[in-house]
Design an enzyme around this catalytic site. Structure first.
Site, PDB file in Angstrom:
ATOM      1  N   GLY A  14       8.002  -6.192   7.700  1.00 18.09           N
ATOM      2  CA  GLY A  14       8.921  -5.108   7.324  1.00 18.09           C
ATOM      3  C   GLY A  14       9.014  -4.957   5.820  1.00 18.09           C
ATOM      4  O   GLY A  14      10.077  -4.694   5.268  1.00 18.09           O
ATOM      5  N   THR A  16       7.023  -2.916   2.398  1.00 20.75           N
ATOM      6  CA  THR A  16       6.679  -1.503   2.186  1.00 20.75           C
ATOM      7  C   THR A  16       5.687  -1.046   3.247  1.00 20.75           C
ATOM      8  O   THR A  16       5.804   0.053   3.801  1.00 20.75           O
ATOM      9  CB  THR A  16       6.056  -1.306   0.788  1.00 20.75           C
ATOM     10  OG1 THR A  16       6.772  -2.089  -0.149  1.00 20.75           O
ATOM     11  CG2 THR A  16       6.100   0.143   0.369  1.00 20.75           C
ATOM     12  N   ALA A  17       4.681  -1.889   3.533  1.00 19.34           N
ATOM     13  CA  ALA A  17       3.646  -1.485   4.488  1.00 19.34           C
ATOM     14  C   ALA A  17       4.238  -1.272   5.878  1.00 19.34           C
ATOM     15  O   ALA A  17       3.975  -0.255   6.535  1.00 19.34           O
ATOM     16  CB  ALA A  17       2.548  -2.542   4.544  1.00 19.34           C
ATOM     17  N   GLU A  50       6.018  -1.113  -7.758  1.00 17.23           N
ATOM     18  CA  GLU A  50       7.009  -0.109  -8.167  1.00 17.23           C
ATOM     19  C   GLU A  50       6.392   1.139  -8.745  1.00 17.23           C
ATOM     20  O   GLU A  50       7.076   2.117  -8.981  1.00 17.23           O
ATOM     21  CB  GLU A  50       7.914  -0.752  -9.214  1.00 17.23           C
ATOM     22  CG  GLU A  50       8.565  -2.013  -8.683  1.00 17.23           C
ATOM     23  CD  GLU A  50       9.397  -2.742  -9.704  1.00 17.23           C
ATOM     24  OE1 GLU A  50       9.026  -2.730 -10.888  1.00 17.23           O
ATOM     25  OE2 GLU A  50      10.406  -3.317  -9.309  1.00 17.23           O
ATOM     26  N   ALA A  51       5.084   1.103  -9.011  1.00 20.83           N
ATOM     27  CA  ALA A  51       4.453   2.275  -9.620  1.00 20.83           C
ATOM     28  C   ALA A  51       3.448   2.859  -8.633  1.00 20.83           C
ATOM     29  O   ALA A  51       2.764   2.128  -7.920  1.00 20.83           O
ATOM     30  CB  ALA A  51       3.744   1.872 -10.908  1.00 20.83           C
ATOM     31  N   LYS A  79       6.574   9.704 -13.056  1.00 17.96           N
ATOM     32  CA  LYS A  79       5.441   9.068 -13.737  1.00 17.96           C
ATOM     33  C   LYS A  79       4.335  10.111 -13.930  1.00 17.96           C
ATOM     34  O   LYS A  79       3.835  10.687 -12.960  1.00 17.96           O
ATOM     35  CB  LYS A  79       4.945   7.908 -12.859  1.00 17.96           C
ATOM     36  CG  LYS A  79       3.628   7.327 -13.305  1.00 17.96           C
ATOM     37  CD  LYS A  79       3.228   6.139 -12.446  1.00 17.96           C
ATOM     38  CE  LYS A  79       1.830   5.664 -12.823  1.00 17.96           C
ATOM     39  NZ  LYS A  79       1.372   4.543 -12.006  1.00 17.96           N
ATOM     40  N   GLU A 341      -3.997   0.243 -11.639  1.00 17.07           N
ATOM     41  CA  GLU A 341      -3.950   1.695 -11.447  1.00 17.07           C
ATOM     42  C   GLU A 341      -3.002   2.052 -10.293  1.00 17.07           C
ATOM     43  O   GLU A 341      -3.127   3.108  -9.679  1.00 17.07           O
ATOM     44  CB  GLU A 341      -5.355   2.255 -11.192  1.00 17.07           C
ATOM     45  CG  GLU A 341      -6.230   2.317 -12.446  1.00 17.07           C
ATOM     46  CD  GLU A 341      -5.909   3.512 -13.369  1.00 17.07           C
ATOM     47  OE1 GLU A 341      -5.127   4.391 -12.987  1.00 17.07           O
ATOM     48  OE2 GLU A 341      -6.462   3.546 -14.489  1.00 17.07           O
ATOM     49  N   THR A 343      -2.499   1.183  -7.108  1.00 15.28           N
ATOM     50  CA  THR A 343      -3.182   1.698  -5.920  1.00 15.28           C
ATOM     51  C   THR A 343      -2.754   1.068  -4.591  1.00 15.28           C
ATOM     52  O   THR A 343      -3.139   1.566  -3.534  1.00 15.28           O
ATOM     53  CB  THR A 343      -4.706   1.495  -6.069  1.00 15.28           C
ATOM     54  OG1 THR A 343      -4.952   0.187  -6.582  1.00 15.28           O
ATOM     55  CG2 THR A 343      -5.301   2.523  -6.997  1.00 15.28           C
ATOM     56  N   ILE A 345       0.140   0.722  -2.853  1.00 14.35           N
ATOM     57  CA  ILE A 345       0.954   1.514  -1.920  1.00 14.35           C
ATOM     58  C   ILE A 345       0.128   2.700  -1.429  1.00 14.35           C
ATOM     59  O   ILE A 345       0.216   3.095  -0.265  1.00 14.35           O
ATOM     60  CB  ILE A 345       2.290   1.920  -2.576  1.00 14.35           C
ATOM     61  CG1 ILE A 345       3.144   0.662  -2.736  1.00 14.35           C
ATOM     62  CG2 ILE A 345       3.020   2.980  -1.746  1.00 14.35           C
ATOM     63  CD1 ILE A 345       4.426   0.838  -3.513  1.00 14.35           C
TER      64      ILE A 345
END
Ligand code: FAD
Length: 504
Positions: A14, A16-17, A50-51, A79, A341, A343, A345
């Site tokens: 549980g 982010t993914a 977070e980015a 961003k 970079e 990537t 998420i």
């Protein structure tokens, strides 16, 4: 005849993914599909990440999520790109800005006109023609400041608190019928056909399903521990293997970009959120001790630290097969590439989209599985190439950076660099997430200079070329100047309550 309605799907994890998958499945799988998610508060999540890149907007939009509500709930900011400090040389700086740079003329991409201008003695910067870069430098942001007939050329992504994003998606998913089980998976049962049949939790509950999604993080509880997918280790190309993450107090004004600063044996990220700034140092343990890494990280903060640095260890790479039997891995369970970079998420998002594209009926077709795995490999490899470019084309003097220049690079990267060095052609890769404009900025920003340019760029008379470039630069500057400050935009549209109090 397949019956897609009979599926019951179990997501393990549980973070982010897990919650991105749960929210998307609840929205897109056929009605009647039973979706369960198992997570363990005791184990927790990795808690960084977070980015993002602009594609996340599509994911949120597909779920019907309002952008401002999402930003308020996740303490998010906007961003416009990633500023790379100290990569080309200790004092050098450039930005990989989102969106377009200039506009092509005829068959010739814009940057060839700019290369011609340089080779004829011109001095403008590539980023003079990028509205996103101009706005980022001025600390400005707006969603679409262009006139409809003349697009602004900007694109944006977000910084946000990943834990809050998972919680936000959880609310969505549970409201749409996803059933959450709190508990620790301590056993994975497989049927005679080798498929996973169920998982058993530490209190004896059994959660059964006919399709499983492994979102259990680095360990890959299902995909690796149960199904032995194998792991391709890419650390020969990307040797950083540790990170330290620490939040610090927000400093104002909020910058509308991520910063990635090269350090003596790795790099440091800086991600401004409404309530805090996220920071971390990614480094190679062969070249930097943990103590020195902590010292460097803390010395590089621009606000008071809010916690002790949190250590993370990883091996860059990817599961050899991301789909095995009746299980697909997403997120860190699928593999990991450092967030240079932003990537990871995105790879969750594209993994979900691909899984929905190949969604099985009542029978899993091995040709589909093989194609899914092939396409996943291609996407990951293209991102790996792009990251390798950053390390290889560095201009720093420390031993770590010298070693990166001397190390072997994938042939695919070497070919693209050689192509660019000759006549400024960027090349393409059908599975590449990053478009030519991304490669262009990193190659130029890190000092790879083409010897020539597209022959057809000479067709434009000199006066027209000068006028064309000047108009392009004026357009970019005008778009940026029309924007409010990033903070003013957030305050007007999507301030979390705590941020509103600060700016009041
Ligand atoms: P996790 O967050 O680890 O979640 C795993 C879940 O599985 C948890 O809920 C846990 O409780 C559960 N679980 C594990 N074992 C069990 C068990 N036995 N029983 C029950 N539940 C279990 N990505 C970006 O896009 N941008 C970034 O800027 C970025 N920065 C990063 C920086 C670092 C240093 C790292 C390491 C990653 C970064 N990432 C970034 C990646 C990002 O953090 C992850 O892609 C994202 O958080 C997804 O994590 P996850 O959900 O796969 O795993």
């Amino acid at each position: 005849m397949t019956d897609p309605h009979r599926r019951s799907v179990v997501i393990v994890g549980g973070g982010t993914a897990g919650w991105m998958a749960a929210a998307a499945f609840a929205r897109f799988l056929p009605r009647g599909t039973h979706i369960a998610l198992v997570e363990s508060e005791a184990i927790g999540t990795v808690g960084v990440g977070e980015a993002t890149i602009p594609q996340l907007r599509l994911f949120n939009a597909s779920l019907g999520i309002d952008e401002d509500a999402f930003l308020r709930a996740t303490q998010g900011t906007f961003k416009l790109g990633i500023q790379f400090d100290g990569w080309s040389s200790a004092g050098g700086s450039y930005i990989h800005a989102f969106g377009t740079i200039g506009r092509g003329w005829g068959l010739v991409p814009f940057h060839h006109y700019w290369l011609r201008h340089l080779q004829e003695g011109g001095t403008s910067s590539l980023w003079d023609y990028s509205a996103s870069a101009q706005a980022a430098a001025k600390g400005r942001f707006a969603r679409d400041p262009g006139r409809p007939e003349l697009p602004s050329g900007t694109a944006w992504a977000f910084h946000f608190d990943a834990g809050l994003y998972a919680a936000f998606l959880r609310r969505h998913a549970e409201a749409a019928g996803v059933v959450r089980h709190e508990g620790q998976v301590c056993m994975v049962e497989r049927g005679d056909d080798g498929d996973i049949a169920s998982v058993t939790l530490d209190d004896g509950r059994i959660v059964a399903g006919d399709f499983f999604v492994d979102c259990s993080g680095f360990r890959g509880l299902l995909i690796e521990e149960a199904l032995h997918a194998g792991y391709d280790d890419w650390s020969a190309y990307l040797p950083c293997d540790r990170a330290l993450a620490v939040p610090c107090e927000t400093t104002r004004p909020l910058t509308p970009f991520t910063r990635a600063t090269a350090r003596e044996a790795g790099w440091q990220w800086r991600i401004p959120l409404q309530h805090r700034t996220g920071n971390g140092l990614v480094y190679s343990s062969e070249f930097l001790s943990d103590d020195r890494a902590a010292e460097l990280l803390l010395a590089g903060l621009d606000g008071k630290p809010l916690a002790d640095p949190r250590p993370l260890r990883f091996v860059t790479g990817k599961r050899r097969r991301v789909w095995v039997s009746n299980c697909v891995a997403l997120g860190l369970a699928a593999g990991f590439m450092e967030p240079l970079e932003s990537t990871s998420i995105h790879l969750i998002q594209s993994g979900i989209a691909r899984l929905l594209d190949y969604w099985p009926g009542d029978r899993i077709d091995e040709t589909d599985v093989a194609d899914f795995n092939r396409r996943t490999d291609a996407e990951w490899l293209a991102i790996r190439d792009f990251l390798v470019l950053h390390y290889y084309a560095n201009g720093r003097a420390e031993p770590f950076w010298q070693a990166r220049r001397a190390a072997a690079i994938p042939e695919t990267v070497a070919e693209r660099i050689a192509l660019f060095r000759a006549n400024g052609r960027i090349g393409s890769h059908p599975d590449s997430l990053f478009t030519g404009v991304g490669w262009l900025q990193v190659m130029i920003g890190q000092g790879i200079a083409p010897a020539g340019y597209h022959a057809l760029a000479d067709v434009l008379p000199a006066a027209e070329l000068a006028n064309f470039l000047s108009l392009s630069a004026r357009h970019a500057a005008h778009v940026a100047d029309k924007m409010p400050t990033h903070e003013a935009f957030i305050a007007a549209h999507c301030a979390a309550p705590s941020f509103s109090e600060k700016v009041a």
